[in-house]
Design a protein around this motif. Structure first.
Motif, PDB file in Angstrom:
ATOM      1  N   GLY A 157      68.237  49.391  18.474  1.00  0.00           N
ATOM      2  CA  GLY A 157      68.827  50.611  17.934  1.00  0.00           C
ATOM      3  C   GLY A 157      70.329  50.493  18.034  1.00  0.00           C
ATOM      4  N   ASN A 158      70.964  51.508  18.607  1.00  0.00           N
ATOM      5  CA  ASN A 158      72.421  51.469  18.772  1.00  0.00           C
ATOM      6  C   ASN A 158      72.835  51.032  20.177  1.00  0.00           C
ATOM      7  OD1 ASN A 158      71.552  53.715  20.121  1.00  0.00           O
ATOM      8  ND2 ASN A 158      73.115  55.096  19.309  1.00  0.00           N
ATOM      9  N   LEU A 159      71.878  50.537  20.958  1.00  0.00           N
ATOM     10  CA  LEU A 159      72.164  50.118  22.327  1.00  0.00           C
ATOM     11  C   LEU A 159      72.173  48.603  22.457  1.00  0.00           C
ATOM     12  CD1 LEU A 159      69.802  52.569  24.242  1.00  0.00           C
ATOM     13  CD2 LEU A 159      72.264  52.819  23.890  1.00  0.00           C
ATOM     14  N   GLU A 160      73.029  48.110  23.333  1.00  0.00           N
ATOM     15  CA  GLU A 160      73.019  46.691  23.684  1.00  0.00           C
ATOM     16  C   GLU A 160      72.599  46.577  25.137  1.00  0.00           C
ATOM     17  OE1 GLU A 160      76.434  44.377  22.730  1.00  0.00           O
ATOM     18  OE2 GLU A 160      76.558  45.194  20.699  1.00  0.00           O
ATOM     19  N   LEU A 161      71.804  45.548  25.427  1.00  0.00           N
ATOM     20  CA  LEU A 161      71.374  45.366  26.803  1.00  0.00           C
ATOM     21  C   LEU A 161      71.372  43.904  27.164  1.00  0.00           C
ATOM     22  CD1 LEU A 161      67.640  45.279  27.106  1.00  0.00           C
ATOM     23  CD2 LEU A 161      68.505  46.574  25.194  1.00  0.00           C
ATOM     24  N   ASN A 162      71.490  43.650  28.449  1.00  0.00           N
ATOM     25  CA  ASN A 162      71.417  42.286  28.964  1.00  0.00           C
ATOM     26  C   ASN A 162      69.947  41.935  29.130  1.00  0.00           C
ATOM     27  OD1 ASN A 162      74.226  41.999  29.185  1.00  0.00           O
ATOM     28  ND2 ASN A 162      74.214  43.047  31.143  1.00  0.00           N
ATOM     29  N   GLY A 163      69.428  41.201  28.186  1.00  0.00           N
ATOM     30  CA  GLY A 163      68.027  40.807  28.233  1.00  0.00           C
ATOM     31  C   GLY A 163      67.907  39.307  28.363  1.00  0.00           C
ATOM     32  N   GLN A 164      66.778  38.818  27.949  1.00  0.00           N
ATOM     33  CA  GLN A 164      66.535  37.378  27.973  1.00  0.00           C
ATOM     34  C   GLN A 164      65.721  36.998  26.747  1.00  0.00           C
ATOM     35  OE1 GLN A 164      64.712  35.851  31.538  1.00  0.00           O
ATOM     36  NE2 GLN A 164      65.839  37.257  32.838  1.00  0.00           N
ATOM     37  N   HIS A 165      65.921  35.788  26.294  1.00  0.00           N
ATOM     38  CA  HIS A 165      65.011  35.187  25.333  1.00  0.00           C
ATOM     39  C   HIS A 165      64.029  34.359  26.149  1.00  0.00           C
ATOM     40  CE1 HIS A 165      67.407  35.390  21.295  1.00  0.00           C
ATOM     41  NE2 HIS A 165      67.018  36.573  21.745  1.00  0.00           N
ATOM     42  N   SER A 212      55.284  27.868  18.874  1.00  0.00           N
ATOM     43  CA  SER A 212      56.441  28.175  19.704  1.00  0.00           C
ATOM     44  C   SER A 212      57.061  29.490  19.227  1.00  0.00           C
ATOM     45  CB  SER A 212      57.460  27.044  19.605  1.00  0.00           C
ATOM     46  OG  SER A 212      58.542  27.310  20.458  1.00  0.00           O
ATOM     47  N   LEU A 213      57.188  30.454  20.149  1.00  0.00           N
ATOM     48  CA  LEU A 213      57.724  31.778  19.827  1.00  0.00           C
ATOM     49  C   LEU A 213      58.792  32.157  20.838  1.00  0.00           C
ATOM     50  CD1 LEU A 213      54.291  33.514  19.201  1.00  0.00           C
ATOM     51  CD2 LEU A 213      55.971  32.955  17.458  1.00  0.00           C
ATOM     52  N   VAL A 214      59.735  32.999  20.423  1.00  0.00           N
ATOM     53  CA  VAL A 214      60.776  33.485  21.317  1.00  0.00           C
ATOM     54  C   VAL A 214      60.667  35.009  21.391  1.00  0.00           C
ATOM     55  CG1 VAL A 214      63.244  33.621  21.803  1.00  0.00           C
ATOM     56  CG2 VAL A 214      62.290  31.555  20.741  1.00  0.00           C
ATOM     57  N   PHE A 215      60.284  35.506  22.569  1.00  0.00           N
ATOM     58  CA  PHE A 215      60.195  36.941  22.814  1.00  0.00           C
ATOM     59  C   PHE A 215      61.518  37.423  23.373  1.00  0.00           C
ATOM     60  CE2 PHE A 215      55.849  35.755  22.600  1.00  0.00           C
ATOM     61  CZ  PHE A 215      55.111  36.890  22.313  1.00  0.00           C
ATOM     62  N   GLU A 216      61.923  38.639  23.021  1.00  0.00           N
ATOM     63  CA  GLU A 216      63.083  39.268  23.633  1.00  0.00           C
ATOM     64  C   GLU A 216      62.588  40.092  24.821  1.00  0.00           C
ATOM     65  OE1 GLU A 216      66.087  39.857  19.860  1.00  0.00           O
ATOM     66  OE2 GLU A 216      64.855  41.548  20.461  1.00  0.00           O
ATOM     67  N   LEU A 217      62.976  39.687  26.014  1.00  0.00           N
ATOM     68  CA  LEU A 217      62.615  40.428  27.222  1.00  0.00           C
ATOM     69  C   LEU A 217      63.652  41.528  27.405  1.00  0.00           C
ATOM     70  CD1 LEU A 217      60.886  40.806  29.770  1.00  0.00           C
ATOM     71  CD2 LEU A 217      62.327  39.110  30.882  1.00  0.00           C
ATOM     72  N   LEU A 218      63.213  42.775  27.260  1.00  0.00           N
ATOM     73  CA  LEU A 218      64.124  43.915  27.294  1.00  0.00           C
ATOM     74  C   LEU A 218      64.229  44.536  28.683  1.00  0.00           C
ATOM     75  CD1 LEU A 218      62.883  45.565  23.969  1.00  0.00           C
ATOM     76  CD2 LEU A 218      64.733  43.902  24.286  1.00  0.00           C
ATOM     77  N   GLU A 219      63.129  44.532  29.416  1.00  0.00           N
ATOM     78  CA  GLU A 219      63.117  45.105  30.768  1.00  0.00           C
ATOM     79  C   GLU A 219      61.955  44.511  31.540  1.00  0.00           C
ATOM     80  OE1 GLU A 219      64.742  46.770  33.690  1.00  0.00           O
ATOM     81  OE2 GLU A 219      65.570  47.609  31.851  1.00  0.00           O
ATOM     82  N   GLU A 220      62.131  44.400  32.842  1.00  0.00           N
ATOM     83  CA  GLU A 220      61.099  43.824  33.700  1.00  0.00           C
ATOM     84  C   GLU A 220      60.993  44.678  34.956  1.00  0.00           C
ATOM     85  OE1 GLU A 220      59.991  39.389  35.415  1.00  0.00           O
ATOM     86  OE2 GLU A 220      62.008  39.766  34.679  1.00  0.00           O
ATOM     87  N   PHE A 221      59.772  45.028  35.327  1.00  0.00           N
ATOM     88  CA  PHE A 221      59.521  45.816  36.526  1.00  0.00           C
ATOM     89  C   PHE A 221      58.651  44.991  37.451  1.00  0.00           C
ATOM     90  CE2 PHE A 221      59.702  48.780  32.916  1.00  0.00           C
ATOM     91  CZ  PHE A 221      60.868  49.441  33.233  1.00  0.00           C
ATOM     92  N   GLU A 222      59.233  44.562  38.554  1.00  0.00           N
ATOM     93  CA  GLU A 222      58.496  43.759  39.530  1.00  0.00           C
ATOM     94  C   GLU A 222      57.369  44.574  40.136  1.00  0.00           C
ATOM     95  OE1 GLU A 222      58.907  40.549  40.209  1.00  0.00           O
ATOM     96  OE2 GLU A 222      60.544  40.418  38.774  1.00  0.00           O
TER      97      GLU A 222
END
Length: 167
Positions: free
Chosen positions: A41-49, A58-68
């Protein structure tokens, strides 16, 4: 690969290792992570590929958030953008009792066969994990992310606010 073997060595709980091995035997595994600025959307976040192999693709997922995992939630969760359909999804793994509580009515009405299988495996002395996922509309995710960021930045009651934002 070396990354998969390192993951197996670093996974401390036996159920984690079993899950990784079972997924790998069914041709599902990840092999590389890299930090990435991701726009939702209009937000930027520090994620991971997160680079994954799914049945030879072979696929690349965008990891947006992780909850241990923690004992309060009794589950571990990730929020990703799935490259196969572009949708944002919440994936959870945890105990059957923890995830059952989160199911909507339709999911609960179909639970009986799963419960029987889990009971059968438990009687054999085997530990079980339940996996579930839910699609999250982008607008819902961005609204949640804004509230979650406020909770993470709070000076007072940060832990409780972050915990509440994860339910």
């Amino acid at each position: 690969s070396q990354a998969r073997m390192a993951l197996l060595r670093s996974s401390s709980p036996p159920d984690e290792k079993a899950l990784v091995i079972a997924a790998q035997q069914n041709l599902y595994y990840f092999y590389h992570r890299e930090p990435k600025e991701i726009k939702v959307g209009n937000l930027e976040l520090n994620g991971q590929h997160v680079h994954c192999n799914i049945m030879g693709q072979s696929l690349v997922f965008e990891l947006l958030e992780e909850f241990e995992f923690n004992s309060t939630r009794a589950r571990m969760s990730v929020i990703v953008r799935d490259p196969r359909d572009g949708k944002i999804k919440l994936y959870c793994k945890g105990s059957d009792s923890a995830l059952y509580k989160l199911l909507h009515e339709k999911g609960r009405s179909n639970w009986a066969p799963t419960s029987q299988h889990l009971s059968h495996l438990g009687h054999k002395g085997l530990r079980t994990l339940v996996l579930a996922y839910k699609e999250i509309p982008e607008a819902t995710f961005t609204a949640w992310l804004q509230k979650h960021r406020v909770a993470k930045a709070a000076i007072e009651n940060r832990f409780a606010l972050v915990e509440a934002s994860q339910t």
